[in-house]
Design an enzyme around this catalytic site. Structure first.
Site, mmCIF file in Angstrom:
data_model
loop_
_atom_site.group_PDB
_atom_site.id
_atom_site.type_symbol
_atom_site.label_atom_id
_atom_site.label_comp_id
_atom_site.label_asym_id
_atom_site.label_seq_id
_atom_site.Cartn_x
_atom_site.Cartn_y
_atom_site.Cartn_z
ATOM 1 N N PRO A 190 49.633 37.380 34.755
ATOM 2 C CA PRO A 190 49.053 38.062 33.932
ATOM 3 C C PRO A 190 48.711 39.827 34.394
ATOM 4 O O PRO A 190 48.446 39.904 35.744
ATOM 5 C CB PRO A 190 47.750 37.415 33.277
ATOM 6 C CG PRO A 190 47.790 36.057 33.996
ATOM 7 C CD PRO A 190 48.680 36.153 35.023
ATOM 8 N N PRO A 191 48.344 40.429 33.452
ATOM 9 C CA PRO A 191 48.122 41.933 33.774
ATOM 10 C C PRO A 191 46.716 41.751 34.670
ATOM 11 O O PRO A 191 45.878 41.079 34.413
ATOM 12 C CB PRO A 191 47.758 42.672 32.571
ATOM 13 C CG PRO A 191 48.646 41.985 31.685
ATOM 14 C CD PRO A 191 48.571 40.497 31.984
ATOM 15 N N HIS B 275 25.211 28.767 15.934
ATOM 16 C CA HIS B 275 26.504 28.995 16.998
ATOM 17 C C HIS B 275 25.650 28.447 18.198
ATOM 18 O O HIS B 275 26.001 27.511 19.037
ATOM 19 C CB HIS B 275 26.961 30.100 17.429
ATOM 20 C CG HIS B 275 28.130 30.329 16.322
ATOM 21 N ND1 HIS B 275 29.049 29.522 15.812
ATOM 22 C CD2 HIS B 275 28.262 31.478 15.560
ATOM 23 C CE1 HIS B 275 30.022 29.965 14.846
ATOM 24 N NE2 HIS B 275 29.393 31.336 14.720
ATOM 25 N N THR C 251 45.804 41.149 37.670
ATOM 26 C CA THR C 251 45.389 40.146 38.828
ATOM 27 C C THR C 251 45.656 40.401 40.081
ATOM 28 O O THR C 251 45.358 39.566 40.953
ATOM 29 C CB THR C 251 46.221 38.705 38.277
ATOM 30 O OG1 THR C 251 47.722 39.117 37.999
ATOM 31 C CG2 THR C 251 45.631 37.875 37.108
ATOM 32 N N GLY C 252 46.117 41.527 40.362
ATOM 33 C CA GLY C 252 46.129 42.019 41.840
ATOM 34 C C GLY C 252 47.551 41.942 42.389
ATOM 35 O O GLY C 252 47.798 42.171 43.560
ATOM 36 N N HIS D 118 23.127 33.044 11.440
ATOM 37 C CA HIS D 118 24.679 32.923 11.982
ATOM 38 C C HIS D 118 24.762 32.393 13.426
ATOM 39 O O HIS D 118 25.302 31.432 13.948
ATOM 40 C CB HIS D 118 25.345 33.552 11.353
ATOM 41 C CG HIS D 118 27.065 33.262 11.635
ATOM 42 N ND1 HIS D 118 27.766 33.008 10.757
ATOM 43 C CD2 HIS D 118 27.855 33.492 12.834
ATOM 44 C CE1 HIS D 118 29.006 32.892 10.929
ATOM 45 N NE2 HIS D 118 29.072 33.127 12.465
ATOM 46 N N GLU D 119 24.542 33.511 14.332
ATOM 47 C CA GLU D 119 24.509 33.480 15.728
ATOM 48 C C GLU D 119 23.510 32.199 16.267
ATOM 49 O O GLU D 119 23.978 31.630 17.208
ATOM 50 C CB GLU D 119 24.317 34.589 16.514
ATOM 51 C CG GLU D 119 25.415 35.892 16.075
ATOM 52 C CD GLU D 119 26.716 35.443 16.106
ATOM 53 O OE1 GLU D 119 26.903 34.705 16.881
ATOM 54 O OE2 GLU D 119 27.637 35.727 15.437
HETATM 55 P P1 ATP Z 1 49.524 45.082 36.072
HETATM 56 O O1 ATP Z 1 50.365 43.926 35.938
HETATM 57 O O2 ATP Z 1 48.754 45.498 35.097
HETATM 58 O O3 ATP Z 1 50.412 45.929 36.988
HETATM 59 P P2 ATP Z 1 48.287 44.264 38.663
HETATM 60 O O4 ATP Z 1 48.435 42.606 38.613
HETATM 61 O O5 ATP Z 1 49.327 44.921 39.436
HETATM 62 O O6 ATP Z 1 48.228 44.765 37.354
HETATM 63 P P3 ATP Z 1 46.479 45.497 40.122
HETATM 64 O O7 ATP Z 1 46.868 46.987 39.750
HETATM 65 O O8 ATP Z 1 46.884 45.051 41.389
HETATM 66 O O9 ATP Z 1 46.964 44.446 39.113
HETATM 67 O O10 ATP Z 1 44.769 45.568 40.135
HETATM 68 C C1 ATP Z 1 44.237 46.381 39.286
HETATM 69 C C2 ATP Z 1 42.770 46.549 39.805
HETATM 70 O O11 ATP Z 1 41.962 45.290 39.405
HETATM 71 C C3 ATP Z 1 42.594 46.831 41.366
HETATM 72 O O12 ATP Z 1 42.685 48.206 41.693
HETATM 73 C C4 ATP Z 1 41.344 46.118 41.714
HETATM 74 O O13 ATP Z 1 40.317 47.174 41.666
HETATM 75 C C5 ATP Z 1 41.272 45.194 40.684
HETATM 76 N N1 ATP Z 1 41.727 43.613 41.175
HETATM 77 C C6 ATP Z 1 42.793 42.964 40.552
HETATM 78 N N2 ATP Z 1 42.887 41.737 41.282
HETATM 79 C C7 ATP Z 1 42.093 41.864 42.165
HETATM 80 C C8 ATP Z 1 41.619 40.892 43.274
HETATM 81 N N3 ATP Z 1 42.297 39.753 43.250
HETATM 82 N N4 ATP Z 1 40.610 41.101 44.188
HETATM 83 C C9 ATP Z 1 40.115 42.473 43.895
HETATM 84 N N5 ATP Z 1 40.292 43.378 43.098
HETATM 85 C C10 ATP Z 1 41.163 43.026 42.330
#
Ligand code: ATP
Length: 495
Positions: free
Chosen positions: A107-108, A337, A110-111, A333-334
């Protein structure tokens, strides 16, 4: 030589036209302008950009594997794969085919980009990155030209820096390497992908610069099969959302340069941020620091992190003012929950608030005790009860329900549907195709009404406590999970 003849001929034509009384000054002006652009180098740059726009970004600040939180499996898989670059002699001795490509899927945020940069640091390689969308152009052949340019530049850059390897990182590779023949302007897409395959096939261990292509995608199902066959992207490394330990590690990394209040419990924050990516967590730490600055506080406190988490999850607080009656309804309501959530899942409520954010007029933030991968029947039923509790509280305390629960009902319906299709209903194991819509509908309704009865019984027994909780919410807008739990203990309410 040719240039001089051309220039002479042009001058002769212009003089001839001028001699015959034709106004040649506009033409002279335009030619003069072109000449200035040409000699200043701007012309060449313009022409180059039309054909093969620069698509490359070079790594500026080095990233190491220690800067990446969680992702233990991805990091160790990657380190192992990178030995191919670090020990080329051993690879060549054993006659092993060089590793040409590593695909990072997940997923987006995640590093994945960080992992590619860390891989370059780990292997002392030159690093170039580009995004798949930068190779897509209307003009046939331009994408392919850019791919060639990328590989040439990677080799040149490594040689310039006296390195023996280069890593090319292509983000969103699915945009340029989707299944062939599926795009409308498929010729251009196909040419770009073909060129990438050609470049990867041409890479060998015996070159002075070894190139490794790393690519990232969150839609690996869209990729062309040819890209994934052995000899191209030989390795696929999954980069998933971090678990609780991973989140804690990431939070520690992103707070290490921030003054933290000693009372901040990062374990609690990690627990509260279930489902957050690394990028979300970085944003939580940054937003908390901004809130501390706004507050004039010297340190980041627990309340700043709590508010920052809500902000990242739901958006900025809204200035929308609710009418008196509406605010009371939201509190009831809250409150409904919150108490049901705490009774069916003790310790799960992180906070409850009635201040509107994003699309929500109020909300209860729940954090499961542990990251759940599987759910049992009783856990699913408990989740349905939490969804139904808001509208039930409105009905018992205020006499009638409102439209505020439509989203809750949708969620409850989805959970019940999932139960039926997972073989957890009275129908037993079923397949959606063989199940009539009518019978699916009725079974879902039965599950929901059974849970509704339970919630009705609970709320009717604890109406006075709910009144109390709603008035506390009206007073202070937000209550922490701890405050809700204390209230339940005082009222001696248990499951
Ligand atoms: P996309 O798929 O959207 O390109 P990506 O998976 O390549 O995203 P990154 O660009 O590597 O994600 O991460 C974006 C920012 O999120 C990084 O600059 C960092 O600050 C933070 N980040 C994401 N994952 C980590 C991690 N595992 N440890 C530390 N920081 C993280």
């Amino acid at each position: 030589m040719l240039k001089s003849i051309g220039l002479g001929a042009l001058l002769a034509i212009l003089t001839f036209l001028w001699w015959n009384g034709i106004n040649v000054w506009p033409a002279v002006l335009i030619l003069g302008l072109v000449a200035v652009l040409y000699y200043s180098g701007a012309w060449q740059r313009m022409m180059q950009n039309r054909g093969a726009r620069q698509v490359v970004t070079k790594a500026s600040v080095p990233t190491t594997f220690d800067d990446i939180g969680g992702q233990t499996t991805a990091k160790s898989e990657l380190r192992e794969a990178l030995d191919f670059i670090r020990y080329p002699e051993r690879i060549a001795e054993l006659g092993i085919r060089p590793l040409k490509g590593i695909l990072l899927t997940g997923p987006p945020g995640t590093g994945k980009t960080m992992l590619a940069k860390a891989a370059a640091d780990f292997t002392d390689s030159a690093f170039l990155s580009a995004s798949g969308s930068e190779f897509v152009e209307m003009y046939a052949g331009v994408g392919a030209q850019r791919v060639r340019q990328l590989f040439t530049e990677a080799r040149q850059m490594a040689r310039r820096d006296n390195r023996t390897s280069a890593i090319i990182f292509i983000d969103e590779i699915e945009v340029m390497a989707g299944k062939r023949g599926q795009h409308q302007s498929h010729l251009e897409y196909d040419q770009t992908l073909n060129q990438l395959l050609v470049e990867m096939d041409g890479m060998s261990t015996y070159e002075d610069v070894r190139v490794l292509v790393m690519a990232a995608t969150n839609r690996s199902d869209l990729l062309d099969g040819a890209l994934m066959r052995p000899g191209r992207f030989d390795r696929s490394v999954g980069v998933d959302l971090p678990d609780r330990e991973g989140r804690l590690h990431i939070l520690k990394l992103h707070t290490r340069n921030k003054p933290m209040d000693p009372n901040v419990d990062l374990i609690r924050v990690a627990q509260d941020t279930f489902g957050f990516s690394g990028a979300h967590l970085e944003s939580v730490c940054n937003e908390a620091a901004i809130l501390a600055l706004r507050d004039g506080s010297k340190t980041l406190m627990a309340k700043h992190l709590m508010e920052a988490t809500d902000k990242v999850l739901l958006g900025e607080k809204l200035d929308r003012t609710l009418r008196e009656g509406e605010l009371n309804r939201v509190a009831v309501h809250e409150g409904g929950h919150a108490i049901v959530a705490e009774v069916v899942n003790p310790g799960s409520v992180s906070s409850v608030t009635i201040s509107p954010r994003g699309m929500a007029l109020g909300f209860v933030r729940q954090a499961p005790d542990d990251d759940r991968l599987l759910q049992t029947v009783s856990e699913l039923k408990a989740d349905i009860q939490v969804c139904l509790a808001g509208s039930t509280a409105e009905r018992f305390i205020l006499g009638e329900q409102s439209t505020g629960a439509s989203n809750d009902f949708e969620k409850a319906w989805d959970i019940a549907r999932r139960m039926v299709l997972s073989g957890l209903s009275s129908l037993g194991v079923v397949h959606e195709e063989g199940l009539s819509p009518d019978s699916l509908y009725r079974t879902i309704q039965d599950i929901i009404s059974e849970q509704q009865e339970q919630v009705d019984g609970f709320i009717s027994r604890h109406q006075s406590m709910l009144h109390h909780l709603a008035s506390l919410l009206l007073d202070s807008e937000t209550l922490s999970g701890e405050e809700v739990r204390n209230l339940l203990i005082e009222s001696q309410i248990t499951a």
